[in-house]
Design an enzyme around this catalytic site. Structure first.
Site, short mmCIF file in Angstrom:
data_model
loop_
_atom_site.label_atom_id
_atom_site.label_comp_id
_atom_site.label_asym_id
_atom_site.label_seq_id
_atom_site.Cartn_x
_atom_site.Cartn_y
_atom_site.Cartn_z
CB SER A 1 -0.95 -0.01 1.20
OG SER A 1 -0.22 -0.18 2.40
CB THR A 2 3.96 2.31 1.76
OG1 THR A 2 3.38 1.74 2.93
CG2 THR A 2 4.57 3.66 2.09
CG ASP B 1 9.29 -2.52 -1.70
OD1 ASP B 1 8.09 -2.32 -1.46
OD2 ASP B 1 9.74 -3.65 -2.02
CD GLU C 1 8.39 -6.63 -1.63
OE1 GLU C 1 7.40 -5.90 -1.68
OE2 GLU C 1 8.68 -7.27 -0.63
C1 5RP Z 1 5.29 -6.82 0.36
C2 5RP Z 1 6.09 -5.99 1.29
C3 5RP Z 1 5.55 -4.63 1.61
O1 5RP Z 1 6.49 -3.68 1.28
C4 5RP Z 1 5.27 -4.58 3.08
O2 5RP Z 1 4.41 -5.65 3.41
C5 5RP Z 1 4.65 -3.25 3.49
O3 5RP Z 1 3.38 -3.15 2.96
P1 5RP Z 1 2.46 -1.89 3.19
O4 5RP Z 1 3.13 -0.74 2.53
O5 5RP Z 1 1.15 -2.27 2.55
O6 5RP Z 1 2.32 -1.69 4.67
O7 5RP Z 1 7.14 -6.34 1.77
O8 5RP Z 1 5.88 -8.08 0.16
#
Ligand code: 5RP
Length: 234
Positions: free
Chosen positions: A31-32, A84, A106
Site C-alpha cells: 500500500s505504501t 519500497d 523485492e
Molecule cells: C510486500 C512488502 C511490503 O512492502 C510490506 O508488506 C509493506 O506493505 P504496506 O506498505 O502495505 O504496509 O514487503 O511483500
C-alpha cells in the site's frame, strides 16, 4: 491526527525527490509503494522519461494501468533507485519485508538497484526486528513441511500462509511459511541459518540493504540514513 495512510502517502511523496529524468526505478509492492506509483505516474504524465522494474505481478498491473513504462532486469540496466515499503524497520535500518508476499522479487530488485529507499509510516519502526511481525520465508512447495520443521528447530513458531482458506502462492509459485521468533539476537546469523535450509528460496530479513528510510509522521517526514555502507545482499 495524520492517519497511517496519510503517513504512507507523505513518505511516498518525499521519495519522489530522489527521482531524476531518465531513471530506471525498482517499483515496490504494497500500500505504501502504491502511493509512490501514483507519484511516478504523475511525473510520467508530465513528460519525465522513466521506466520501472516491478517487484510483483500486482505492481506490474497497477503500473500498466497508470501508464508507467516497464522494463525488466533482463535488460542488464541496473535500476538507479528502488523504492519500497517495509513491515518493520529497526534502528540500524534493517528490515522485515514480505507480509505482502513479494519478498523474493523485492529483494532481487533492491539488490540489483544502485540505491534502495524505504518508505514507511511510523507504526513500522521497532526497537528490534521480529517484535511485531513474523519473518516470512518463501519455500518451494515440495519441501515446505521439511523447511517449516527446520525453522522450528531454530526456535520459531511457524505457520503456513493461507489466503481465503487456500495455501497462498507467491508470484513464483512457492509457499510462504511465516516464522515468528521470540527474539532475534542476531538477525544476520538467523538469516544465514534460514537460507541454509534446503527448499528455502528466500526470506524477509533485508539486512544492511536500505540506504535511506523515509518515515511519514504526523508532523512531516523523517529521513533516516544508514550509518553503514549498504551491501545489497542479505
Ligand atoms: C510486500 C512488502 C511490503 O512492502 C510490506 O508488506 C509493506 O506493505 P504496506 O506498505 O502495505 O504496509 O514487503 O511483500
Amino acid at each position: 491526527m495524520a492517519s497511517s495512510e496519510d503517513q504512507k502517502r507523505k513518505a511516498a511523496e518525499a521519495a519522489l525527490a530522489f527521482v531524476k529524468p531518465g531513471m530506471v526505478l525498482g517499483l515496490g509492492t504494497g500500500s505504501t509503494a502504491r502511493h509512490f506509483l501514483d507519484g511516478v505516474a504523475r511525473l510520467v504524465q508530465r513528460g519525465m522519461d522513466l521506466k520501472g522494474v516491478p517487484t510483483s505481478f500486482a505492481t506490474a498491473e497497477v503500473a500498466k494501468e497508470l501508464g508507467i513504462p516497464l522494463t525488466s532486469l533482463e535488460d542488464r540496466t541496473p535500476p538507479d533507485l528502488c523504492v519500497d515499503g517495509a513491515d518493520e524497520v529497526d534502528p540500524k535500518l534493517d528490515l522485515i519485508k514480505g507480509l505482502g508476499g513479494a519478498l523474493l522479487r523485492e529483494k532481487i530488485v533492491a539488490a540489483a538497484s544502485k540505491k534502495f529507499v524505504v518508505i514507511v509510516d511510523e507504526s513500522k519502526l521497532v526497537s528490534r526486528l521480529g517484535s511485531k511481525v513474523p519473518v516470512p520465508v518463501e519455500v518451494h512447495p515440495f519441501g515446505w513441511r521439511f523447511a517449516a520443521d527446520a525453522l522450528e528447530t531454530l526456535g520459531a513458531t511457524v505457520e503456513l500462509r493461507l489466503k481465503d482458506g487456500e495455501i497462498f502462492r507467491t508470484d513464483n509459485g512457492n509457499h510462504i511459511v511465516d516464522a515468528r521468533f521470540r527474539s532475534l539476537p542476531s538477525p544476520a546469523k538467523t538469516a544465514t541459518q534460514i537460507m541454509s535450509i534446503p527448499g528455502v528460496v528466500g526470506h524477509g530479513l533485508f539486512l544492511k540493504m536500505a540506504d535511506t528510510v523515509l518515515v511519514g509522521t504526523e508532523k512531516g517526514v523523517r529521513t533516516l540514513r544508514a550509518a553503514r555502507k549498504p551491501t545489497r545482499t542479505s
